[in-house]
Design an enzyme around this catalytic site. Structure first.
Site, PDB file in Angstrom:
ATOM      1  N   GLU A 167       0.836  -1.219   0.000  1.00 34.50           N
ATOM      2  CA  GLU A 167       0.000   0.000   0.000  1.00 34.50           C
ATOM      3  C   GLU A 167       0.865   1.261   0.000  1.00 34.50           C
ATOM      4  O   GLU A 167       0.534   2.263   0.640  1.00 34.50           O
ATOM      5  CB  GLU A 167      -0.951  -0.001   1.182  1.00 34.50           C
ATOM      6  CG  GLU A 167      -1.859  -1.201   1.123  1.00 34.50           C
ATOM      7  CD  GLU A 167      -3.303  -0.878   1.346  1.00 34.50           C
ATOM      8  OE1 GLU A 167      -3.674   0.303   1.329  1.00 34.50           O
ATOM      9  OE2 GLU A 167      -4.060  -1.829   1.510  1.00 34.50           O
ATOM     10  N   THR A 192       5.252   1.980  -0.319  1.00 35.66           N
ATOM     11  CA  THR A 192       6.412   1.763   0.561  1.00 35.66           C
ATOM     12  C   THR A 192       6.632   2.996   1.443  1.00 35.66           C
ATOM     13  O   THR A 192       6.067   4.072   1.191  1.00 35.66           O
ATOM     14  CB  THR A 192       7.686   1.538  -0.278  1.00 35.66           C
ATOM     15  OG1 THR A 192       7.922   2.740  -1.038  1.00 35.66           O
ATOM     16  CG2 THR A 192       7.558   0.348  -1.217  1.00 35.66           C
TER      17      THR A 192
HETATM   18  C1  LIG Z   1       2.250  -9.541   0.760  1.00 33.61           C
HETATM   19  C2  LIG Z   1       1.902  -8.520  -0.264  1.00 33.61           C
HETATM   20  C3  LIG Z   1       0.574  -8.236  -0.516  1.00 33.61           C
HETATM   21  C4  LIG Z   1       0.245  -7.287  -1.499  1.00 33.61           C
HETATM   22  N1  LIG Z   1      -1.079  -7.067  -1.802  1.00 33.61           N
HETATM   23  C5  LIG Z   1      -1.384  -6.291  -2.876  1.00 33.61           C
HETATM   24  C6  LIG Z   1      -2.735  -6.197  -3.344  1.00 33.61           C
HETATM   25  O1  LIG Z   1      -3.654  -6.778  -2.762  1.00 33.61           O
HETATM   26  N2  LIG Z   1      -2.974  -5.457  -4.443  1.00 33.61           N
HETATM   27  C7  LIG Z   1      -1.991  -4.803  -5.128  1.00 33.61           C
HETATM   28  O2  LIG Z   1      -2.280  -4.170  -6.128  1.00 33.61           O
HETATM   29  N3  LIG Z   1      -0.689  -4.874  -4.715  1.00 33.61           N
HETATM   30  C8  LIG Z   1      -0.378  -5.610  -3.617  1.00 33.61           C
HETATM   31  N4  LIG Z   1       0.937  -5.712  -3.206  1.00 33.61           N
HETATM   32  C9  LIG Z   1       1.977  -5.009  -3.945  1.00 33.61           C
HETATM   33  C10 LIG Z   1       2.601  -3.850  -3.163  1.00 33.61           C
HETATM   34  O3  LIG Z   1       1.691  -2.792  -3.060  1.00 33.61           O
HETATM   35  C11 LIG Z   1       3.921  -3.464  -3.864  1.00 33.61           C
HETATM   36  O4  LIG Z   1       4.850  -4.480  -3.551  1.00 33.61           O
HETATM   37  C12 LIG Z   1       4.443  -2.124  -3.428  1.00 33.61           C
HETATM   38  O5  LIG Z   1       3.617  -1.100  -3.926  1.00 33.61           O
HETATM   39  C13 LIG Z   1       5.870  -1.853  -3.887  1.00 33.61           C
HETATM   40  O6  LIG Z   1       6.048  -2.121  -5.246  1.00 33.61           O
HETATM   41  P1  LIG Z   1       7.306  -3.034  -5.722  1.00 33.61           P
HETATM   42  O7  LIG Z   1       7.287  -4.222  -4.859  1.00 33.61           O
HETATM   43  O8  LIG Z   1       7.215  -3.212  -7.185  1.00 33.61           O
HETATM   44  O9  LIG Z   1       8.585  -2.179  -5.362  1.00 33.61           O
HETATM   45  P2  LIG Z   1       9.303  -1.060  -6.276  1.00 33.61           P
HETATM   46  O10 LIG Z   1       8.299  -0.052  -6.701  1.00 33.61           O
HETATM   47  O11 LIG Z   1      10.105  -1.723  -7.320  1.00 33.61           O
HETATM   48  O12 LIG Z   1      10.258  -0.390  -5.213  1.00 33.61           O
HETATM   49  C14 LIG Z   1      11.523  -0.947  -4.836  1.00 33.61           C
HETATM   50  C15 LIG Z   1      12.219   0.029  -3.886  1.00 33.61           C
HETATM   51  O13 LIG Z   1      12.437   1.283  -4.561  1.00 33.61           O
HETATM   52  C16 LIG Z   1      11.836   2.332  -3.830  1.00 33.61           C
HETATM   53  N5  LIG Z   1      11.319   3.353  -4.747  1.00 33.61           N
HETATM   54  C17 LIG Z   1      10.587   3.168  -5.878  1.00 33.61           C
HETATM   55  N6  LIG Z   1      10.292   4.359  -6.442  1.00 33.61           N
HETATM   56  C18 LIG Z   1      10.832   5.307  -5.644  1.00 33.61           C
HETATM   57  C19 LIG Z   1      10.850   6.730  -5.672  1.00 33.61           C
HETATM   58  N7  LIG Z   1      10.251   7.431  -6.641  1.00 33.61           N
HETATM   59  N8  LIG Z   1      11.507   7.386  -4.692  1.00 33.61           N
HETATM   60  C20 LIG Z   1      12.123   6.712  -3.680  1.00 33.61           C
HETATM   61  N9  LIG Z   1      12.126   5.356  -3.607  1.00 33.61           N
HETATM   62  C21 LIG Z   1      11.494   4.673  -4.566  1.00 33.61           C
HETATM   63  C22 LIG Z   1      10.715   1.681  -3.034  1.00 33.61           C
HETATM   64  O14 LIG Z   1      10.325   2.469  -1.924  1.00 33.61           O
HETATM   65  C23 LIG Z   1      11.358   0.365  -2.662  1.00 33.61           C
HETATM   66  O15 LIG Z   1      12.174   0.541  -1.529  1.00 33.61           O
HETATM   67  C24 LIG Z   1       1.274  -6.615  -2.206  1.00 33.61           C
HETATM   68  C25 LIG Z   1       2.617  -6.915  -1.933  1.00 33.61           C
HETATM   69  C26 LIG Z   1       2.937  -7.861  -1.001  1.00 33.61           C
HETATM   70  C27 LIG Z   1       4.397  -8.184  -0.791  1.00 33.61           C
END
Ligand SMILES: Cc1cc2nc3c(=O)[nH]c(=O)nc-3n(C[C@H](O)[C@H](O)[C@H](O)COP(=O)(O)OP(=O)(O)OC[C@H]3O[C@@H](n4cnc5c(N)ncnc54)[C@H](O)[C@@H]3O)c2cc1C
Length: 404
Positions: A384, A386
């Site tokens: 939701e 990071t």
């Molecule tokens: C157990 C679990 C349940 C989930 N449930 C749902 C769900 O029901 N529905 C749904 O749609 N999603 C769901 N998610 C997805 C979740 O919302 C995403 O994992 C989250 O939004 C982060 O995206 P990412 O994992 O691709 O990380 P990335 O976006 O690739 O980020 C990787 C790192 O880079 C950092 N970063 C990225 N962009 C920036 C920026 N502009 N400035 C500074 N730092 C940055 C991030 O903070 C993070 O530390 C779930 C994830 C998990 C693990």
């Protein structure tokens, strides 16, 4: 006389005690088993449905509290019981929140009851935004929705990942791009009803924490849904897209509206885990004796507990403020929803780690729940939005500068 009060009213106290009883008597005893099994705890959901905790009425009643606190109290207690089971019970509400945020009144009446089902016939909902190449950057979704005028259907294609209840839900709410050139302003939300052809579950993920909650990929392969499944309706979408194409501001972004609404609730869950770990390690520190005295008699241990309690209470105040603002329909002008989720999520990670430290080796083994609570807490700084994304939202809100 001041009309400001930080006392819970009688209804709120009754609700808190009732949900706490369920968390203590039903969720806690089952928590370790479902963590190890890494499966949706259907019997617990069934029990919650029988008692009325997993139900449309419960959701509707807690949301009618004009202070906004009732749902926060319930979430804190459920996550105090176990965050994975709490997520299994509450994952549905993310789909429901999406329908509430984007659907017409008729769509809300039609679909929200179908998200919960009834005792003996439980239903689940899921909300699918994230994709393998679009996590924090929601504007780059690749899932496409194309309108087929000849059949009045939308055709969805793409892959969603990490979806809570993904592939096992009866109602999936899927965010897809209608006009990729417009980024997040060209997106819309679609209901995919139970039994629709072309939607399937991809891989189910094995996770570090909240393992009682099902997380999986959702594959959309020429998945056709009726035109009426576009949340908000086509006229509203066409108007919105026209406004954006003319360069006018659009207030509505399908995924963002849902996340804004749900963030204080995510903070409340993190708070529940932190409180569980704090209470457990406080009791332990009073009982455990080393060098002839209770370990809490050492400032090094007592001060940890003082800091843990302070962070928990500060997190609760931020969560309650955001919940109250949302209930009063006050906009989060300084990113208050994000502040609550950011602070509570990080507090939960810190507090659960300190709880392990206080318990030493006993904190590290599975005989005690604190290692599980620490594993569970970590997701609250990731999903939701990071922690970094929350800081981005807050810093943009307070400065008006487009911080990158
Ligand atoms: C157990 C679990 C349940 C989930 N449930 C749902 C769900 O029901 N529905 C749904 O749609 N999603 C769901 N998610 C997805 C979740 O919302 C995403 O994992 C989250 O939004 C982060 O995206 P990412 O994992 O691709 O990380 P990335 O976006 O690739 O980020 C990787 C790192 O880079 C950092 N970063 C990225 N962009 C920036 C920026 N502009 N400035 C500074 N730092 C940055 C991030 O903070 C993070 O530390 C779930 C994830 C998990 C693990």
């Amino acid at each position: 006389m001041s009309d400001f009060s930080m006392e819970l009213n009688d209804d709120q106290k009754t609700l808190q005690e009732w949900v706490h009883g369920f968390a203590q008597n039903v969720i806690r005893p089952a928590a370790q088993e479902w963590d190890e099994r890494e499966e949706t705890p259907w019997p617990i959901i069934e029990e919650a449905a029988k008692l009325g905790i997993y139900s449309l009425d419960f959701f509707a009643n807690t949301l009618t509290d004009t202070t906004g606190l009732s749902i926060m109290l319930a979430l804190e207690e459920l996550a105090w019981g176990d965050a994975g089971i709490c997520m299994s019970l509450m994952g549905t509400t993310l789909g429901v929140a999406a329908i509430m945020a984007n659907g017409t009144p008729d769509q809300q009446m039609e679909w929200i009851p179908q998200c919960f089902g009834s005792p003996g016939d439980i239903k689940l909902a899921a909300f699918g935004v994230s994709e393998p190449d679009a996590g924090s950057d929601v504007s780059s979704l690749r899932t496409r929705a194309v309108f087929d005028e000849t059949t009045d259907e939308w055709v969805l294609n793409g892959t969603k990942t990490w979806i809570t209840n993904g592939g096992i839900a009866n109602v999936h709410v899927i965010v897809a791009s209608v006009d990729p050139e417009l980024g997040s302003r060209g997106q819309a939300s679609f209901i995919v009803p139970d039994g629709t052809a072309g939607i399937s579950m991809g891989q189910k993920f094995k996770k570090m924490g909240i393992r009682a909650s099902h997380t999986a990929e959702v594959i959309l392969d020429d998945c056709r849904v009726p035109g009426s499944c576009l949340l908000g309706g086509k006229d509203k979408l066409d108007e919105r897209l026209a406004r954006v194409r003319e360069g006018k501001r659009s207030t509505s972004q399908a995924a963002m509206a849902t996340f804004e609404a749900s963030r204080p609730g995510v903070g409340a869950q993190a708070l529940g885990i932190a409180r569980a770990a704090y209470e457990y390690s406080l009791d332990y520190a009073i009982e455990r004796r080393q060098f002839g005295k209770a370990i809490i008699e050492n400032q090094a241990i007592a001060f940890k507990l003082a800091d843990m309690k302070t962070r928990i209470d500060a997190a609760r105040l931020l969560v309650w403020r955001a919940a109250w603002m949302a209930a009063q329909r006050k906009p989060f002008l300084n990113g208050e929803g994000s502040m609550s989720k950011l602070f509570a999520g990080e507090a939960a990670v810190h507090v659960t780690e300190e709880a392990i430290q206080i318990m030493g080796g006993y904190g590290y083994i599975r005989e005690h729940p604190v290692e599980r609570w620490h594993r569970d807490s970590k997701i609250y700084t990731i999903f939701e939005g990071t922690s970094e994304i929350q800081r981005l939202i807050i810093s943009r809100a307070i400065s008006g500068v487009h911080i990158r």
